[in-house]
Design a protein around this motif. Structure first.
Motif, short mmCIF file in Angstrom:
data_model
loop_
_atom_site.label_atom_id
_atom_site.label_comp_id
_atom_site.label_asym_id
_atom_site.label_seq_id
_atom_site.Cartn_x
_atom_site.Cartn_y
_atom_site.Cartn_z
N GLU A 187 0.83 -1.22 0.00
CA GLU A 187 0.00 0.00 0.00
C GLU A 187 0.86 1.26 0.00
N GLY A 202 -2.80 6.21 -7.39
CA GLY A 202 -1.51 5.54 -7.38
C GLY A 202 -1.38 4.58 -8.56
N LEU A 242 2.28 1.50 -3.52
CA LEU A 242 1.27 1.85 -4.52
C LEU A 242 0.87 3.32 -4.43
N THR A 243 0.72 3.83 -3.23
CA THR A 243 0.25 5.20 -3.04
C THR A 243 1.38 6.21 -2.94
N ALA A 297 1.68 7.05 0.78
CA ALA A 297 0.39 7.58 1.23
C ALA A 297 0.15 9.00 0.74
N LEU A 299 -0.98 9.60 -2.33
CA LEU A 299 -2.08 9.53 -3.29
C LEU A 299 -3.12 8.51 -2.84
N HIS A 300 -4.32 8.67 -3.35
CA HIS A 300 -5.36 7.65 -3.19
C HIS A 300 -4.91 6.42 -3.98
N PRO A 301 -5.27 5.21 -3.55
CA PRO A 301 -4.82 4.01 -4.29
C PRO A 301 -5.18 4.02 -5.78
#
Length: 95
Positions: free
Chosen positions: A48, A62, A51-52, A55, A57-59
């Motif tokens: 997570e 991302g 991917l983001t 943190a 960005l929103h997933p």
């Protein structure tokens, strides 16, 4: 601007190259992201957080950001492999 103008043909060629890069980016996206996620996981970074982008960005954003990163790399590949010397980039015309 007439149909055969250099500017129009340059835009046509660039748009075809961008489509080629988008196809390559979409095909390469999943394997590259899995490999990067596993590599980052080996260094202790969670999926997570990776991917983001930490943190930031929103997933969903991302996922889009990582696709755009792959697309930029694919643009270089598409520019390298594009048939720049050909005069006809379309379907062959039947006679």
């Amino acid at each position: 601007m007439s149909d055969g103008s250099p500017a129009r043909s340059a835009l046509r060629v660039l748009s075809q190259m961008a489509v080629m890069a988008a196809i390559v980016a979409t095909l390469v996206y999943l394997p590259v992201c899995i490999a990067l996620a596993l590599a980052f996981r080996a260094f202790g970074v969670s999926f997570e957080a990776w991917l983001t982008l930490g943190a930031a960005l929103h997933p969903a954003l991302g996922l889009l950001a990582w696709w755009l990163f792959v697309f930029v790399g694919s643009c270089g590949y598409a520019a390298w492999e594009f048939p720049w010397g050909d005069r006809n980039f379309g379907w062959p015309v039947r006679k």
